[in-house]
Every structure is written in structure tokens, then in C-alpha cells.
Design a protein around this motif. Structure first.
Motif, PDB file in Angstrom:
ATOM      1  N   VAL A 132      -5.652  -3.893  -1.159  1.00  0.00           N
ATOM      2  CA  VAL A 132      -5.210  -2.648  -0.532  1.00  0.00           C
ATOM      3  C   VAL A 132      -4.885  -1.651  -1.642  1.00  0.00           C
ATOM      4  O   VAL A 132      -4.242  -1.994  -2.639  1.00  0.00           O
ATOM      5  N   LEU A 133      -5.345  -0.419  -1.494  1.00  0.00           N
ATOM      6  CA  LEU A 133      -5.136   0.578  -2.523  1.00  0.00           C
ATOM      7  C   LEU A 133      -3.657   0.938  -2.654  1.00  0.00           C
ATOM      8  O   LEU A 133      -2.936   1.012  -1.658  1.00  0.00           O
ATOM      9  N   GLU A 134      -3.246   1.157  -3.875  1.00  0.00           N
ATOM     10  CA  GLU A 134      -1.892   1.638  -4.122  1.00  0.00           C
ATOM     11  C   GLU A 134      -1.840   3.153  -3.952  1.00  0.00           C
ATOM     12  O   GLU A 134      -2.818   3.852  -4.220  1.00  0.00           O
ATOM     13  N   LYS A 135      -0.710   3.646  -3.518  1.00  0.00           N
ATOM     14  CA  LYS A 135      -0.535   5.092  -3.393  1.00  0.00           C
ATOM     15  C   LYS A 135      -0.535   5.744  -4.779  1.00  0.00           C
ATOM     16  O   LYS A 135      -0.063   5.145  -5.749  1.00  0.00           O
TER      17      LYS A 135
ATOM     18  N   THR B 274       9.449  -7.016  11.102  1.00  0.00           N
ATOM     19  CA  THR B 274       9.500  -5.652  10.564  1.00  0.00           C
ATOM     20  C   THR B 274       8.162  -5.264   9.939  1.00  0.00           C
ATOM     21  O   THR B 274       7.442  -6.106   9.402  1.00  0.00           O
ATOM     22  N   PRO B 275       7.811  -3.968   9.979  1.00  0.00           N
ATOM     23  CA  PRO B 275       6.573  -3.519   9.328  1.00  0.00           C
ATOM     24  C   PRO B 275       6.519  -3.874   7.847  1.00  0.00           C
ATOM     25  O   PRO B 275       5.444  -4.191   7.325  1.00  0.00           O
ATOM     26  N   ARG B 276       7.648  -3.839   7.158  1.00  0.00           N
ATOM     27  CA  ARG B 276       7.634  -4.169   5.727  1.00  0.00           C
ATOM     28  C   ARG B 276       7.193  -5.608   5.506  1.00  0.00           C
ATOM     29  O   ARG B 276       6.350  -5.886   4.651  1.00  0.00           O
TER      30      ARG B 276
ATOM     31  N   GLU C 276       1.233   8.081  -6.048  1.00  0.00           N
ATOM     32  CA  GLU C 276       2.564   8.319  -6.603  1.00  0.00           C
ATOM     33  C   GLU C 276       3.604   7.539  -5.795  1.00  0.00           C
ATOM     34  O   GLU C 276       4.342   8.108  -4.981  1.00  0.00           O
ATOM     35  N   PRO C 277       3.666   6.213  -6.014  1.00  0.00           N
ATOM     36  CA  PRO C 277       4.646   5.421  -5.261  1.00  0.00           C
ATOM     37  C   PRO C 277       6.078   5.800  -5.638  1.00  0.00           C
ATOM     38  O   PRO C 277       6.351   6.183  -6.774  1.00  0.00           O
ATOM     39  N   ARG C 278       6.971   5.703  -4.673  1.00  0.00           N
ATOM     40  CA  ARG C 278       8.373   6.039  -4.908  1.00  0.00           C
ATOM     41  C   ARG C 278       9.143   4.785  -5.314  1.00  0.00           C
ATOM     42  O   ARG C 278       9.168   3.790  -4.573  1.00  0.00           O
ATOM     43  N   PRO C 279       9.761   4.795  -6.480  1.00  0.00           N
ATOM     44  CA  PRO C 279      10.466   3.604  -6.957  1.00  0.00           C
ATOM     45  C   PRO C 279      11.673   3.230  -6.116  1.00  0.00           C
ATOM     46  O   PRO C 279      12.163   2.098  -6.197  1.00  0.00           O
ATOM     47  N   ASP C 280      12.187   4.171  -5.298  1.00  0.00           N
ATOM     48  CA  ASP C 280      13.366   3.880  -4.490  1.00  0.00           C
ATOM     49  C   ASP C 280      13.017   3.181  -3.176  1.00  0.00           C
ATOM     50  O   ASP C 280      13.922   2.806  -2.421  1.00  0.00           O
ATOM     51  N   LEU C 281      11.719   2.996  -2.906  1.00  0.00           N
ATOM     52  CA  LEU C 281      11.294   2.337  -1.674  1.00  0.00           C
ATOM     53  C   LEU C 281      10.857   0.904  -1.963  1.00  0.00           C
ATOM     54  O   LEU C 281      10.524   0.561  -3.095  1.00  0.00           O
ATOM     55  N   PRO C 282      10.833   0.032  -0.942  1.00  0.00           N
ATOM     56  CA  PRO C 282      10.380  -1.350  -1.138  1.00  0.00           C
ATOM     57  C   PRO C 282       8.952  -1.386  -1.679  1.00  0.00           C
ATOM     58  O   PRO C 282       8.157  -0.473  -1.420  1.00  0.00           O
TER      59      PRO C 282
ATOM     60  N   ALA D  58       6.310  -2.897  -0.770  1.00  0.00           N
ATOM     61  CA  ALA D  58       5.257  -2.815   0.252  1.00  0.00           C
ATOM     62  C   ALA D  58       4.928  -1.375   0.609  1.00  0.00           C
ATOM     63  O   ALA D  58       3.817  -1.068   1.049  1.00  0.00           O
ATOM     64  N   ASP D  59       5.875  -0.460   0.412  1.00  0.00           N
ATOM     65  CA  ASP D  59       5.637   0.944   0.731  1.00  0.00           C
ATOM     66  C   ASP D  59       4.814   1.663  -0.321  1.00  0.00           C
ATOM     67  O   ASP D  59       4.509   2.847  -0.176  1.00  0.00           O
ATOM     68  N   ALA D  60       4.436   0.953  -1.374  1.00  0.00           N
ATOM     69  CA  ALA D  60       3.643   1.562  -2.439  1.00  0.00           C
ATOM     70  C   ALA D  60       2.145   1.481  -2.160  1.00  0.00           C
ATOM     71  O   ALA D  60       1.342   1.910  -2.992  1.00  0.00           O
ATOM     72  N   PHE D  61       1.757   0.947  -0.998  1.00  0.00           N
ATOM     73  CA  PHE D  61       0.347   0.729  -0.711  1.00  0.00           C
ATOM     74  C   PHE D  61      -0.114   1.581   0.468  1.00  0.00           C
ATOM     75  O   PHE D  61       0.675   1.936   1.350  1.00  0.00           O
ATOM     76  N   GLU D  62      -1.404   1.894   0.471  1.00  0.00           N
ATOM     77  CA  GLU D  62      -1.997   2.737   1.503  1.00  0.00           C
ATOM     78  C   GLU D  62      -2.331   1.912   2.746  1.00  0.00           C
ATOM     79  O   GLU D  62      -3.490   1.662   3.068  1.00  0.00           O
ATOM     80  N   VAL D  63      -1.301   1.469   3.431  1.00  0.00           N
ATOM     81  CA  VAL D  63      -1.482   0.701   4.663  1.00  0.00           C
ATOM     82  C   VAL D  63      -0.232   0.856   5.511  1.00  0.00           C
ATOM     83  O   VAL D  63       0.880   0.965   4.983  1.00  0.00           O
ATOM     84  N   ILE D  64      -0.429   0.904   6.814  1.00  0.00           N
ATOM     85  CA  ILE D  64       0.690   0.916   7.747  1.00  0.00           C
ATOM     86  C   ILE D  64       0.481  -0.184   8.773  1.00  0.00           C
ATOM     87  O   ILE D  64      -0.663  -0.524   9.124  1.00  0.00           O
ATOM     88  N   ALA D  65       1.579  -0.763   9.222  1.00  0.00           N
ATOM     89  CA  ALA D  65       1.559  -1.757  10.295  1.00  0.00           C
ATOM     90  C   ALA D  65       2.179  -1.118  11.530  1.00  0.00           C
ATOM     91  O   ALA D  65       3.260  -0.516  11.458  1.00  0.00           O
ATOM     92  N   HIS D  66       1.498  -1.214  12.657  1.00  0.00           N
ATOM     93  CA  HIS D  66       1.973  -0.525  13.860  1.00  0.00           C
ATOM     94  C   HIS D  66       1.497  -1.257  15.110  1.00  0.00           C
ATOM     95  O   HIS D  66       0.751  -2.244  15.043  1.00  0.00           O
ATOM     96  N   SER D  67       1.920  -0.755  16.246  1.00  0.00           N
ATOM     97  CA  SER D  67       1.470  -1.239  17.570  1.00  0.00           C
ATOM     98  C   SER D  67       1.713  -2.725  17.759  1.00  0.00           C
ATOM     99  O   SER D  67       0.879  -3.445  18.320  1.00  0.00           O
TER     100      SER D  67
END
Length: 236
Positions: free
Chosen positions: A151-154, A132-134, A156-162, A164-173
Motif C-alpha cells: 500500500v502506498l505511503e502518503k 476499529t479502522p486503525r 507527507e505523513p503526520r508523525p502525530d498520527l498512528p 496506519a494513518d500514514a498509508f493511502e488506504v481507508i477501511a469503511h462500511s
């Protein structure tokens, strides 16, 4: 530091290019054939790294970071545009030497995010890909400090998300690869399975020396098969 960064555009309309893109072993061999002497990992950890990017459907680019300057004539003849394509190689060491702490960069990394599991207590551990991307992002975050960056943190991270979703990075492809490899100690072939994932994001340099090692020696496993190479771009 003597290091080179090379950019080579493959021609996907050619059979030779499609053959290389379909076989990480063949592309690895073609990259190593770009050097007159067999590449060896230097005491500072620098080694030959490569990565394939596809920014558009008809555009496929091979990047190489290497301690020695490559000659890609054979690739241009087999898989590029022999008369008009060519390749671009630039000294990379001066850029690396100028990296300082607290600089912010956009980055791209293709890696092989894996972990070791044991299904029963007495069973040997088995290396398994993160699916999984997470979990893939968590794999990267767990290695960032030793690799000399954060890795930079966002903002305004959302507390309801995991987390790993608080950082400025995506995993894809993500791409799963399977091929046969001949053993080094015998003539038998073994099936190799690995998963390649691309990360795009923004980072801050923490330890310039450790970060330079990451850029020249790679991050993670499967470096021979197009994993581990991180490149940087000016952040917006």
C-alpha cells in the motif's frame, strides 16, 4: 491463466434480490449454482470469489472472479432484470498476465479482518474481528508483502498520527453478519458471526506472481461469504 471477471447488477426492488442480499449463505449458493460443474479450487489456488458493492443507494453490483465462465440466468430471473439487465463476463487472465512489478493501481477489497486472542493462558485461541479502522488497516498492512503488493505511503505523513494513518488506504462500511450454518459432519446448526470491511486505496505491485494469486485466490478468511476479492482500477 484462464480466469473470468463477471459483473451483475441486482435489482433491490425485487424480493429475490433482497433475500439474497440479506443472506450470505443464500448468495454463496446462488453464485456456485452459476456453474454447470461444482467449482473446485485449482492447483494454482484460483477459486470462485464474489463481492457485493453498493456504489449508490439504488445500485447494487455483484462481482465474481472464477476459473470457469458462469451462467447467471437464474440470478437475472430471480434478482435482476430478466429482459434488459443481463450480466457482463470478460476474460480476466490476459489482464492478470500483463501485471508487472512497480505498477501502481487503485484497489478495492472487501475482507474479514480477524485476529486470534486468548483471554487466559490455558484457553484455546478464539478468532475475533478487528473493530476499529486503525486495526483493520494494520491487518491489511501485515499481509501485503506475502500478497505481492505494498500500500502506498502518503507523501507527507503526520508523525502525530498512528502509523496506519500514514498509508493511502481507508477501511469503511463495516458490516457484522450473523447466521446459522449446518455442520458438515453432523446435522446440527451452528451460529456463524463474521465482520466484513471494505478497503479502498492505492498500491504498488511488488511480486506479480504472488499478486496474481491474491487476485484469483482471495485475501483473508470467509471467502465463501463475500470476502477476499480485490479488484483494481487505473490510478489517477
Amino acid at each position: 491463466m484462464t480466469v473470468y471477471l463477471t459483473r451483475f447488477r441486482l435489482n433491490p426492488a425485487r424480493v429475490g434480490a433482497r433475500r439474497l442480499l440479506g443472506s450470505p449463505q443464500s448468495l454463496h449458493a446462488a453464485v456456485l449454482s452459476s456453474f454447470a460443474e461444482p467449482p473446485r479450487q485449482r492447483p494454482d489456488g484460483a477459486r470462485v470469489l464474489w463481492r457485493v458493492d453498493q456504489p449508490a443507494r439504488s445500485e447494487v453490483v455483484l462481482y465474481i472472479v472464477s476459473p470457469d465462465e458462469p451462467d447467471l440466468t437464474h440470478l437475472a430471473e430471480q434478482a435482476g432484470w430478466p429482459r434488459t439487465g443481463g450480466w457482463q463476463t470478460r476474460p480476466y487472465g490476459t489482464f492478470l498476465d500483463r501485471i508487472t512489478a512497480d505498477e501502481v493501481w487503485s484497489f478495492r477489497l472487501t475482507a474479514n479482518p480477524v485476529h486470534s486472542i486468548r483471554r487466559v493462558p490455558d484457553e484455546p485461541t478464539k478468532r475475533t474481528a478487528h473493530i476499529t479502522p486503525r486495526h483493520q488497516v494494520e491487518w491489511l498492512l501485515n499481509r501485503q508483502q506475502d500478497a505481492g503488493f505494498a500500500v502506498l505511503e502518503k507523501p507527507e505523513p503526520r508523525p502525530d498520527l498512528p502509523p496506519a494513518d500514514a498509508f493511502e488506504v481507508i477501511a469503511h462500511s463495516r458490516k457484522d453478519l450473523m447466521f446459522q450454518k449446518r455442520g458438515e459432519q453432523d446435522t446440527r446448526t451452528h451460529q456463524v458471526k463474521l465482520s466484513r470491511v471494505t478497503f479502498d486505496g492505492r498500491l504498488r505491485v511488488l511480486d506479480p506472481a504472488a499478486f496474481r494469486r491474491t487476485l484469483t485466490s482471495g485475501l483473508g478468511k470467509a471467502k465463501a461469504y463475500g470476502c477476499g476479492l480485490m479488484t483494481l482500477a487505473r490510478t489517477e
